[in-house]
Write a protein that holds these residues in place. Structure first.
Motif, PDB file in Angstrom:
ATOM      1  N   PRO A   1       4.659   6.647  -5.055  1.00 47.67           N
ATOM      2  CA  PRO A   1       5.709   6.201  -5.983  1.00 47.67           C
ATOM      3  C   PRO A   1       6.895   7.170  -6.081  1.00 47.67           C
ATOM      4  CG  PRO A   1       3.770   6.912  -7.188  1.00 47.67           C
ATOM      5  CD  PRO A   1       3.395   6.892  -5.741  1.00 47.67           C
ATOM      6  N   MET A   2       6.673   8.443  -5.806  1.00 47.90           N
ATOM      7  CA  MET A   2       7.787   9.394  -5.853  1.00 47.90           C
ATOM      8  C   MET A   2       8.833   9.005  -4.813  1.00 47.90           C
ATOM      9  SD  MET A   2       9.330  11.911  -7.207  1.00 47.90           S
ATOM     10  CE  MET A   2       8.214  12.844  -8.211  1.00 47.90           C
ATOM     11  N   LYS A   3       8.399   8.667  -3.636  1.00 50.44           N
ATOM     12  CA  LYS A   3       9.312   8.293  -2.556  1.00 50.44           C
ATOM     13  C   LYS A   3      10.091   7.034  -2.895  1.00 50.44           C
ATOM     14  CE  LYS A   3       9.220   6.884   2.316  1.00 50.44           C
ATOM     15  NZ  LYS A   3       8.348   6.690   3.490  1.00 50.44           N
ATOM     16  N   PHE A   4       9.436   6.050  -3.516  1.00 50.63           N
ATOM     17  CA  PHE A   4      10.059   4.749  -3.722  1.00 50.63           C
ATOM     18  C   PHE A   4      10.651   4.556  -5.113  1.00 50.63           C
ATOM     19  CE2 PHE A   4       7.189   4.171  -0.186  1.00 50.63           C
ATOM     20  CZ  PHE A   4       7.995   3.504   0.716  1.00 50.63           C
ATOM     21  N   PHE A   5      10.129   5.260  -6.105  1.00 51.10           N
ATOM     22  CA  PHE A   5      10.562   5.026  -7.485  1.00 51.10           C
ATOM     23  C   PHE A   5      11.034   6.284  -8.205  1.00 51.10           C
ATOM     24  CE2 PHE A   5       7.063   2.092  -6.420  1.00 51.10           C
ATOM     25  CZ  PHE A   5       7.805   0.928  -6.348  1.00 51.10           C
ATOM     26  N   GLY A   6      10.895   7.427  -7.554  1.00 47.94           N
ATOM     27  CA  GLY A   6      11.330   8.682  -8.168  1.00 47.94           C
ATOM     28  C   GLY A   6      10.412   9.180  -9.266  1.00 47.94           C
ATOM     29  N   HIS A   7       9.174   8.682  -9.287  1.00 47.38           N
ATOM     30  CA  HIS A   7       8.182   9.110 -10.287  1.00 47.38           C
ATOM     31  C   HIS A   7       6.873   9.432  -9.590  1.00 47.38           C
ATOM     32  CE1 HIS A   7      10.600   7.876 -13.719  1.00 47.38           C
ATOM     33  NE2 HIS A   7      10.760   6.682 -13.177  1.00 47.38           N
ATOM     34  N   ARG A   8       6.142  10.382 -10.166  1.00 45.94           N
ATOM     35  CA  ARG A   8       4.782  10.660  -9.692  1.00 45.94           C
ATOM     36  C   ARG A   8       3.876   9.530 -10.160  1.00 45.94           C
ATOM     37  NH1 ARG A   8       4.230  15.734  -7.841  1.00 45.94           N
ATOM     38  NH2 ARG A   8       5.739  17.294  -8.490  1.00 45.94           N
ATOM     39  N   HIS A   9       2.643   9.546  -9.675  1.00 46.86           N
ATOM     40  CA  HIS A   9       1.663   8.584 -10.185  1.00 46.86           C
ATOM     41  C   HIS A   9       1.587   8.727 -11.696  1.00 46.86           C
ATOM     42  CE1 HIS A   9      -0.016   6.931  -6.528  1.00 46.86           C
ATOM     43  NE2 HIS A   9       0.075   8.129  -5.992  1.00 46.86           N
ATOM     44  N   MET A  10       1.370   7.608 -12.366  1.00 45.56           N
ATOM     45  CA  MET A  10       1.381   7.626 -13.828  1.00 45.56           C
ATOM     46  C   MET A  10       0.184   6.893 -14.399  1.00 45.56           C
ATOM     47  SD  MET A  10       4.391   4.898 -14.647  1.00 45.56           S
ATOM     48  CE  MET A  10       4.382   3.284 -13.889  1.00 45.56           C
ATOM     49  N   LEU A  11      -0.105   7.239 -15.618  1.00 42.51           N
ATOM     50  CA  LEU A  11      -1.108   6.543 -16.406  1.00 42.51           C
ATOM     51  C   LEU A  11      -0.390   5.690 -17.433  1.00 42.51           C
ATOM     52  CD1 LEU A  11      -3.549   9.537 -17.001  1.00 42.51           C
ATOM     53  CD2 LEU A  11      -3.778   7.690 -15.322  1.00 42.51           C
TER      54      LEU A  11
ATOM     55  N   ARG B   1       0.830  -1.205   0.000  1.00 46.77           N
ATOM     56  CA  ARG B   1       0.000   0.000   0.000  1.00 46.77           C
ATOM     57  C   ARG B   1       0.865   1.256   0.000  1.00 46.77           C
ATOM     58  NH1 ARG B   1      -2.478   3.983   2.700  1.00 46.77           N
ATOM     59  NH2 ARG B   1      -4.696   4.327   2.326  1.00 46.77           N
ATOM     60  N   GLU B   2       1.862   1.283   0.855  1.00 49.43           N
ATOM     61  CA  GLU B   2       2.726   2.463   0.976  1.00 49.43           C
ATOM     62  C   GLU B   2       3.418   2.778  -0.350  1.00 49.43           C
ATOM     63  OE1 GLU B   2       6.228   4.209   3.896  1.00 49.43           O
ATOM     64  OE2 GLU B   2       5.963   2.037   3.762  1.00 49.43           O
ATOM     65  N   ARG B   3       3.977   1.773  -0.995  1.00 44.02           N
ATOM     66  CA  ARG B   3       4.689   1.997  -2.251  1.00 44.02           C
ATOM     67  C   ARG B   3       3.749   2.445  -3.375  1.00 44.02           C
ATOM     68  NH1 ARG B   3       7.812  -0.907   0.682  1.00 44.02           N
ATOM     69  NH2 ARG B   3      10.049  -1.061   0.382  1.00 44.02           N
ATOM     70  N   SER B   4       2.568   1.842  -3.418  1.00 40.76           N
ATOM     71  CA  SER B   4       1.642   2.214  -4.487  1.00 40.76           C
ATOM     72  C   SER B   4       1.047   3.603  -4.273  1.00 40.76           C
ATOM     73  CB  SER B   4       0.521   1.179  -4.624  1.00 40.76           C
ATOM     74  OG  SER B   4      -0.343   1.205  -3.508  1.00 40.76           O
TER      75      SER B   4
END
Length: 137
Positions: free
Chosen positions: A55-65, A49-52
């Motif tokens: 995503p900026m915190k964990f993957f360096g990207h904002r939410h994406m489509l 839940r936290e990662r989803s």
């Protein structure tokens, strides 16, 4: 979606783990058992839940489509995410008591975490250099 055609044995192994989990989930439902604590790809339900959700915190990207430029693996993962989300919504409708309250929150929550996992995996398999457009979220 055939991961080994893309040289991703890791991807195939992850899909097998997900398949094993869905089989356990089905068994828990059929037997009327509570969903047990679980880890998927090394992440517990809270971590999924936290990662989803960040995503900026964990993957360096904002939410994406989804975008065709993501490539076939990410598009296939997004398709699976959407399908699991449909099952989650169907479960929320199916598992209701006489007053309309949920009877299997555990299954609905597990399905939600599974859809989160597919979203997380999309970030893991983005093509190098791909920068997702912001979803506005």
């Amino acid at each position: 979606m055939v991961g080994w055609q893309f040289g991703h044995q890791k991807f195939v192994d992850e899909l097998q783990e997900i398949l094993d989990f869905t089989r356990r989930l089905l068994s828990w439902e059929i037997r009327g058992q509570e969903v047990e604590e679980f880890n998927l790809l090394g992440l517990n339900a809270a971590a999924l839940r936290e990662r989803s959700h960040d995503p900026m915190k964990f993957f360096g990207h904002r939410h994406m489509l989804a975008d065709y430029k993501m490539g076939p693996l990410c598009i296939a993962l997004n398709t699976r995410r959407a399908l699991v989300r449909e099952v989650e919504l169907a479960a929320a409708t199916a598992f209701k008591d006489a007053s309309g309250g949920p009877t299997r929150d555990d299954i609905i929550r597990a399905l939600n975490r599974l859809s989160s996992l597919f979203y997380i995996m999309m970030f893991d398999y983005l093509p190098e250099g791909f920068e997702p457009a912001s979803s506005g979220i």
